[in-house]
Design an enzyme around this catalytic site. Sequence first.
Site, PDB file in Angstrom:
ATOM      1  N   HIS A  64       0.843  -1.191   0.000  1.00 60.15           N
ATOM      2  CA  HIS A  64       0.000   0.000   0.000  1.00 60.15           C
ATOM      3  C   HIS A  64       0.884   1.249   0.000  1.00 60.15           C
ATOM      4  CE1 HIS A  64      -3.930  -2.039   1.569  1.00 60.15           C
ATOM      5  NE2 HIS A  64      -3.500  -2.500   0.411  1.00 60.15           N
ATOM      6  N   GLU A  66       0.936   3.934   1.756  1.00 56.42           N
ATOM      7  CA  GLU A  66       1.413   4.437   3.050  1.00 56.42           C
ATOM      8  C   GLU A  66       2.725   3.749   3.454  1.00 56.42           C
ATOM      9  OE1 GLU A  66      -1.425   3.094   2.278  1.00 56.42           O
ATOM     10  OE2 GLU A  66      -3.073   3.712   3.587  1.00 56.42           O
ATOM     11  N   CYS A  96      -6.013   1.456   5.242  1.00 55.93           N
ATOM     12  CA  CYS A  96      -6.689   0.272   5.798  1.00 55.93           C
ATOM     13  C   CYS A  96      -6.245   0.067   7.252  1.00 55.93           C
ATOM     14  CB  CYS A  96      -6.352  -0.959   4.964  1.00 55.93           C
ATOM     15  SG  CYS A  96      -4.640  -1.508   5.123  1.00 55.93           S
ATOM     16  N   CYS A  99      -2.497  -0.661   7.638  1.00 57.36           N
ATOM     17  CA  CYS A  99      -1.657   0.522   7.438  1.00 57.36           C
ATOM     18  C   CYS A  99      -1.773   1.480   8.623  1.00 57.36           C
ATOM     19  CB  CYS A  99      -2.011   1.234   6.136  1.00 57.36           C
ATOM     20  SG  CYS A  99      -1.438   0.316   4.686  1.00 57.36           S
TER      21      CYS A  99
HETATM   22 ZN   LIG Z   1      -3.243  -0.380   3.639  1.00 59.28          ZN
END
Ligand SMILES: [Zn+2]
Length: 454
Positions: A64, A66, A96, A99
């Site tokens: 992801h 992040e 999410c 994260c």
């Molecule tokens: Zn994530």
Amino acid sequence: MAAGWNRDHVSRGITQGGKIFQETFIDTYDPSVLRRMQYMLYEIKWSNNKKPWQSCCHSTRTEHAEIHFIEDVFQEQRSDPSAHCSITWYMSWSPCGDCCKEIRDFLKDQPNVNLVIYVARIYWHKEETNRQGLRSLVNIGVTIRVMDLPAYSYCWRTFVDDDDEDEDDYWPRHFAPWIMLYSLELQTILQNIPSCLEISTDENQTPVFSLCVEDDQQKRALTSANRDSILFPTDHVSRGIRQGGKISKEAFMENYDPSVLPKETYLLYEIKWSSSKRPWQNCCHNSLTEHAEIYFLEDIFKKQRSDPSDHCSITWYMSWSPCGDCCKAIRGFLKDQPNVNLVIYVARIYWHKEETNRQGLRSLVNIGVSIRVMDLPVYSYCWRTFVDDEDKDEDDYWPRHYSPWIMLYSLELQSILQNIPSCLEISSGENQTPVFSLCIENDQQKRALTSANP
Ligand SMILES: [Zn+2]
Ligand SMILES: [Zn+2]
């Protein structure tokens, strides 16, 4: 590795120079559709460097956005760990739950980092781990907001690569309904109440968004989301408060000058929780229908509040002192919040001869609120803390020419707190310029002057 990475980016709408293509931005940040890829536009400002670092990245198959930011971008950009760092993310999808956990660990390791996250959409918004994750970020001082029109416009001007881009020409008003829906949903998440948003798909696989507000809790959330995320920021920006909650140099200088009498009331505030090292600092002002204090008590504080058993210190820097009615509301608030401590600095005293206002201020001091007139060190502190201006010189705001008015208002505050007659006359001169006169007639007033003079 760099070359491969860049190639990948370019193929997915990010230029070599770290800008996002116009079409990519319009498509991936449109809140009315559901795109697979997650984009992140980011801005990093270091306290020891005036130039912010601005660039873009996106999710890959295995990572992801992040995580890429935390593990790669930040490590590369990082300089002196003692420098304070402000990070702003503009994300097409919110983080999410996993994260959020990584972000928490990252912020724990980096106490000098402050993070603000704008999101175009909320990722799997009904998934409880995602909802908890967002709440847990807000609880440690991260600001999370749904991207509103000024944020879209800012991203357009800052991150979008297009030769013929018209700087003032991206104001996607047609996103407003979805901005409202996601803002509302974010409120339900942060206030920990049931989801209000249903997303289904019609026969053509087009997403259909429905608002499901069933109980009073949800209605209240809708009210505050509406005001806060749709109307308020636009209004704020027009009145000198920027996206990140800072006040513009001009708005600060104009509204906190004690020698003039502007109409608005500005409130710069700082909230410190005993459980968190990071203070929450931001600005607001009165609206046509509501004084700034009421907005703070009824909206801001409720959103920021975490564990009610935490001790909380609040400091307000106000351009006008609270009126009698607001003093009453503040007393009610403090009675309900025994763990809150309030300090109020004021640049001016609001209708200082009005007895209800004088009584109101006394009643606050009587229950332990500290009220002071802003002095030069306080102006300097506000300048360093709340004023947003790229080229401001951090150590260079010390408005010595305010001293006479600071003295006059300090004296008048003493007369109020000691419950003796007013010492200050304000009339208007030829050009409607206010004229301040000191009227000391008796010994009580002389003694008040003595204690007001620092
Ligand atoms: Zn994530
Ligand atoms: Zn008021």
